[in-house]
Structures are given as C-alpha cells and as structure tokens.
Design a protein around this motif. Structure first.
Motif, PDB file in Angstrom:
ATOM      1  N   THR A  73       0.810  -1.213   0.000  1.00 43.94           N
ATOM      2  CA  THR A  73       0.000   0.000   0.000  1.00 43.94           C
ATOM      3  C   THR A  73       0.844   1.264   0.000  1.00 43.94           C
ATOM      4  N   HIS A 105      -8.639   0.688   1.868  1.00 40.23           N
ATOM      5  CA  HIS A 105      -7.644   1.514   1.183  1.00 40.23           C
ATOM      6  C   HIS A 105      -7.957   2.987   1.391  1.00 40.23           C
ATOM      7  N   ASP A 151      -5.366  -3.433  -7.336  1.00 39.97           N
ATOM      8  CA  ASP A 151      -4.973  -4.313  -6.239  1.00 39.97           C
ATOM      9  C   ASP A 151      -5.548  -5.704  -6.459  1.00 39.97           C
TER      10      ASP A 151
HETATM   11 MG    MG Z   1      -2.998  -4.972   0.427  1.00 39.02          MG
END
Ligand code: MG
Ligand code: ADP
Length: 698
Positions: free
Chosen positions: A302, A332, A396
C-alpha cells in the motif's frame, strides 16, 4: 517436399486415417506429425539371455527362435503356446487372443526379436502376447534402442492406429522429409548452449539412439519451444516500450517529499525502496509503465502505491486505485486518507453503494481536477467516470479482475495511464515469466521488520475443545479471533449449513454478554455485512465467524488468532491468504488448521507446508508442484498449458536461459534482420502467422 503438406503425403497414411488423426489429435500437416512427441520410451538397449532372466526383470527383450507351436486346451477355450529358444535355454510365448491368425503367421526356426512383460508360471518363464519382429526386419529399420510411445485415444486404437503404426508413420515421415527440416536457431545459440541441431533433435526425440541422445534432443526442443515464446513476449514488451508513450513524471515534488519526510510512519524496507526506484525509473522514462508488483500479504504494498500516486500528483496528474471488493476499497480509502492527513490532497471513494448525489459530486470533481485520488471498486470502470488527467491506475489483487477490465482502464484516456498491478498471490518467478512475460515485474520479497511469524499448527476436529479453551485464553488477553469456514460453489448449500452449525456451536460455547460474535457470509446484504465487519473492526465483537469473504484483505491488527475449519478443503494459496489476516499487530499470532482425520496425501502436504513455512513464494512453488500450472490463478488463458515438450515447473532452468537469450538477441537485433538471425526470423514469422505462438494477456 514441404513440411506444410498434409500428412497424406506420408507413406502409408490414407485419407481416412489422416482424417482420424486430425479429429483425434489435431494432426494435420507433416510438421504437426513431426512435432507430435512421444510421452515415454521403452528402453530396448538391453538384450537378455534366457538363462539370465530374473523374476523381477519386468519387461525384457530376447533374440531367439521358435521351435514348436501348440494349442493347449484350458478351462475356457484354449491358449497358444510357442517354445522359444536361444543358445542359453528355452521359455514360452503365450497367446490367448487371435490365436489362429498368429499361429499362421509365426515362422519356425527363424530368428526373432521378442519383447514383452515377463511372467513366471509352472517353473517356466513366459511372455504373454509379445511384440515380435523378425531379426531380418529389425535390422532394416532405423536403429533405435529406445522405443517411443505416443499419446493415443481409444478411437485411434480401435481403428487400428496402434503405437506400432504411429511409429511406422513417423519413421516414414522422417525418411521422406529429413532433408527438408530446417534449423530454426542461430549458430550462435547452438554453439553457446551446445545444442543438438534441429534435424538430429527431431530424429532423436522420436527414435533415440541412446539415453544420452534422447536427453540432448529433448533439451534442444524444450529450449526452442520456450525460446520462441519468450521471444514473442519480450518483443511485445519492447515494442510497447518504444511505441506506447507514457506520461512523464519528472519531478519529485512537495507532496512526495513532505509525505516522505513528515508523514511516513516507518522506514521503508529495502525491498520497498528498490521497488519504488524501479517504478520511478519507469514513470520518468517517457514510456508507458505496465508493471506487476508482487508482494506477500503484509509486505507493505500500500505504501508503495501511495508514494507512486504522490509522484503522479506532484506532476499534475490524478491517480486511482481499484480494489476487488467494497470492504477492501474502504480499507484503502481509510488508510490512504489517514496517511495523507495534513497534506493538501483530496481523496474520495466510489463504490456501488455510493448514492447518486455523492456520485455526481465525485464525477464533477474528477472532471475539474480538484479530486486527486479516487479509490474504488468496479464502479470506477463505468463510462460516467471521466478523469481530467489520470496519470496512474493502480489495481490491487489483480487476479480478480479480468483482462477486459484492465484494458477498460486504459481506454479512458487518449494516452494510457501508467498501470501498476499489485498482487498478493505470489507466483513463482519462472511461471511469472511465462504468464506475465510482457509485463515488468517488481517483487517485495521482504517483510517489514519486527513482524512475528504466525505460529501455525494442525489439529484434528477431535481436539476442538482444547482449541476453544485456547481461544478463551487469548480473548481474555484482549485479542480477537477469526473462525473461517470453506465455501465451495459446488457444495454451497452444505457449506452454509456447516457455517450456521459452527456459528451455533460457538455461540453455545462463547456466551453473551461476555462474548460477542460477528458473522459474515456471502448471502448477507452488503449493508449487514458491512455492519458486522465494522463491529469487529471496532473491537465490539471478539469473534468473527465467516466464510472466505474476509480473504480479500481486511486489516484488524488486534485480531491475532485464525481458526480455519475443514482446512483440508482449502487450496494452499487460499490458506496462505487467510493466514495473512493475522500477524498484523505487535502480538504473537496463531493459525490453527482444523481438519478431519481422513486426509488425502495432497491435503497432508498442503497442511504440512502451511505449518512449516510462511514464505509465500515457497508456498507458491509447492502449490505449483501439487496442482500444475493450469490451476494457478491467472494462468488459465495463457500458453503455459499448451507446451508440447517443455514444462514450466520442471524446466525452469531452461526457461531462464531461453528468456535471457531472447532478451540478448532482441536488444542486439530488434527486428531480427541480421544475417545470423535469419533462421530465427523465418521460424518466428511462420509461427506467428499460424498463430502457433499464443497471444498473451492484455
Ligand atoms: Mg494490500
Ligand atoms: P499488503 O502488501 O498486504 O497490502 P500493507 O500495505 O497492508 O500490506 O501493509 C501491511 C502492514 O504493514 C500495514 O499495517 C503497514 O502500515 C505496515 N508496513 C508497511 N511497510 C512497513 C515498513 N516498512 N515498516 C513497518 N511497517 C510497515
């Protein structure tokens, strides 16, 4: 004569048989037949003397003569028995079927080469239904000691196309066309790797003169196969680099620097720094970035994504990050917003459940450029979502998005944004080379410091009570617990029942109000799911009972115990993903794999691997070995499955050499126009035309 001719040009192959070979095995041209390789060989290097036969020598080859043939009556029908002799002794050949025809065709007192499985009966050695050939015939044939066995089908066998016949066809083919087989590699490569020439390799793969020749022939053909695939992938990558222009992020500006110096809550690991450098080099180069970032669960992808987005923003661009589920997108969003506190950067989130009014606002802010970072789910792909100047798209957990979706992000701009695909399902390097050979690959192969390994044990269901006791002790220390149930589509109804039964038995054991339990599964409404998740995230419940929905990446650092029910039913990479949900905080974490007592050998290996290692790449290697490349995420559409002779797992060394060779050659001669590369060029052009080389993803 040309190898592109249909196989009816081969002596002995009728139109009818050609049709059969085509429908059953897809063999159409002489070249197809030439590249139809044996899957095993019978070693006929040794001749035995009858005197030396041993009970355990299973398949034997003997030269001798038949001295006598007779029919012997038995309980049902009769058997045909021939006495077979060499200078050292005698034995029997036996037939139960086709006796009349065989009896008529056998020649007495004429030397034969006899081959077959050895039996021992009534003090005599015998071979039932032997393969036989007159020595005079045997000598005329291509001298081979290793006999090829070809893949076949029931229909072929029933139609009389036996292995022996296939051998004959291919032998004829080689005799007719041998001179027409052209070298497809350059002399340089052949020299560098001391490869067998193509003709010899093809001859020896079908009719090897020795074990050694066979090995050399196979090596050469595997190399060639992998080389041409890599040549295509590497070429595609180079072309993209040259042709597809990308935005240039040339400045490292205030946002990046301020964040790096003030907001970064920890020091980056060396792996994170290295990966960031690779990305920075890409986005500053003027070419389009198409990069895969592999990193185990918890390896800290991240922050790398965030720093990359800051680079984009510093250069006047917008950034987006797309996650496969709402929960993950939310996470996120929260993480990014928190990290960016104090910086003048606007972040928002777009998912399916965002209301129309808010949605409109987001659309407007995107278009006028006031919104810098947009986090979201598939909702990001809708036509209404238009950016003012999207510079980078980060995806992702890529295996959950299809190829089409990936390219949809591309289409959003006149110039494609840089693409960074992040995956937590590591695939072994060599497989990555084949599947993602046209992407650049970065790896975070190091976990942040101080991470304690998750203690993992395997327990049988019968130990459940002591497991519950352990849970109570951990909860008493203030920890939280996941209990995960499998959910397999085919047995969905049963699985839900298991989940509900499990939930009930836990509720009986862990009584309210002392204990609070959350439950989350796929049949719940998104809002209810969210509510339950949030209760757990806030620490209001100590136990989260769930199906694999949590697999995708919730982050609750206080959760330190993961119980996996019926763990024998999960695949390795899934188990690894699940385990990654714990071990995120400072406390010692635990993973308990519960299973029934009866386990398949494969399930045992999976559980043992989980107990022994937490290295995602090692786990991926075992997974690959257990299941083969075909079942590994993301490989389905790729050509790794259609390899004729090489094996991405077993031949990884050859793969690496082939790839490096392809890179060297293309760097030196991108259009393969140098004279020495002519053979490669010719073969490559031909393969591309007949689309023998598969087209890769994206
Ligand atoms: Mg992750
Ligand atoms: P993943 O690769 O699974 O997406 P995350 O980016 O969610 O991993 O990171 C996992 C955890 O590790 C987060 O809590 C994050 O803040 C922390 N982390 C990431 N990088 C570092 C680092 N270099 N040092 C310490 N902690 C880190």
């Amino acid at each position: 004569m040309n190898l592109d001719y249909p196989i009816t040009y081969v002596k002995g192959i009728s139109v009818q048989r050609a049709t059969l070979l085509y429908t059953e095995l897809g063999i159409k041209t002489c070249n197809d037949l030439l590249n139809f390789f044996p899957f095993r060989y019978i070693d006929r290097t040794n001749f035995y003397r009858i005197k030396d036969l041993q009970l355990n020598s299973s398949e034997v080859q003997i030269v001798g003569k038949i001295t006598n043939v007779k029919s012997i009556a038995q309980k049902r029908g009769s058997r045909l028995v021939a006495t077979f002799q060499d200078a050292s002794g005698s034995m029997e050949l036996v037939w139960f079927r086709g006796q009349k025809w065989i009896k008529d065709s056998l020649k007495i007192n004429t030397p034969y080469v006899v081959y077959g499985k050895l039996n021992h009966y009534n003090g005599f050695f015998s071979i039932p239904h032997p393969e036989m050939e007159l020595v005079s015939e045997y000598k005329k044939k291509l001298q081979t000691k290793m006999q090829p066995v070809y893949p076949s089908t029931e229909k072929l066998t029933n139609s009389g196309i036996s292995n022996k016949l296939m051998r004959a066809y291919i032998q004829n083919l080689l005799q007719q066309f041998y001179d027409g087989i052209q070298e497809s590699l350059s002399y340089q490569i052949i020299d560098d790797f001391t490869l067998m020439h193509k003709r010899d390799a093809l001859l020896n793969v079908h009719f090897p003169k020795s074990q050694e020749n066979l090995a050399k022939a196979q090596y050469r053909l595997k190399f060639e196969e992998l080389f041409f695939i890599q040549l295509q992938l590497v070429r595609k990558k180079l072309i993209n680099k040259n042709k597809i222009k990308g935005f240039v992020f040339k400045n490292v500006g205030d946002n990046f620097n301020n964040f790096y110096n003030k907001n970064l809550p920890f020091e980056l690991t060396n792996a994170q720094k290295r990966v960031l450098k690779e990305i920075r080099k890409d986005v500053a180069s003027g070419a389009h970035m198409n990069r895969l970032l592999q990193g185990d669960v918890g390896s800290g992808k991240t922050i790398v994504a965030l720093l990359t987005m800051l680079l984009a923003i510093d250069n006047g661009f917008q950034a987006t990050i797309m996650a496969p589920t709402e929960i993950l997108a939310n996470q996120h969003y929260v993480a990014v917003s928190e990290l960016l506190q104090g910086l003048n950067i606007k972040v928002d989130i777009l998912t399916g459940s965002v209301k129309t009014k808010k949605r409109r606002e987001i659309h407007a802010n995107l278009e006028d450029g006031s919104l810098h970072i947009l986090v979201g789910t598939h909702a990001l792909l809708e036509d209404k979502v238009k950016y003012r100047n999207l510079g980078i798209a980060i995806i992702d957990e890529q295996h959950r998005f299809g190829v089409a979706q990936r390219s949809k992000l591309w289409m959003k701009n006149e110039m494609p944004p840089h693409i960074l695909v992040m995956t937590a399902t590591p695939i072994p390097r060599t497989l990555a080379m084949s599947v993602y050979g046209d992407l650049d690959i970065s790896m975070i192969d190091e976990l942040p410091p101080g991470r304690k390994e998750v203690k993992t044990v395997h327990r049988f269901d019968s130990n459940r009570l002591s497991v519950f006791k352990f849970l109570k002790d951990e909860i008493a220390k203030g920890r939280q617990v996941y209990v995960v149930y499998p959910l397999i589509q085919e047995s969905e109804a049963m699985d839900y029942k298991d989940l509900m039964d499990g939930y009930e038995s836990i509720s009986r054991e862990f009584l309210a109000p002392k204990y609070q339990i959350s439950i989350v599964h796929g049949k719940m409404k998104p809002a209810d799911k969210e509510y339950e998740m949030q209760r757990f995230v806030r620490g209001e419940t100590q136990i989260m009972v769930a199906t694999t929905v949590i697999e995708v990446g919730v982050n609750v650092p206080n959760a330190s115990v993961m119980i996996i029910e019926s763990s024998e039913r999960f695949g390795l990479s899934q188990l690894h993903q699940l385990r990654g949900r714990v071990g995120r905080g400072a406390d010692q974490s635990y993973c308990i794999l519960l299973s029934s007592f009866k386990l398949s050998a494969e399930a045992k290996t999976r559980l043992k691997t989980m107990v022994e290692t937490s290295d995602g790449f090692k786990i991926a290697e075992v997974d690959l070995k257990l299941r083969g490349p075909g079942n590994i995420m993301g490989t389905q559409q790729s050509g790794v499955l259609n390899l004729k002779i090489a094996d991405v797992v077993k031949d990884s060394q050859i793969l690496v050499s082939a790839r490096n060779t392809a890179i060297d050659i293309l760097q030196d001669d991108p259009n393969l126009s140098k004279k020495e590369n002519l053979p490669i060029n010719k073969a490559f052009t031909k393969m591309s035309k007949s689309s023998k080389i598969w087209s890769n993803i994206s």
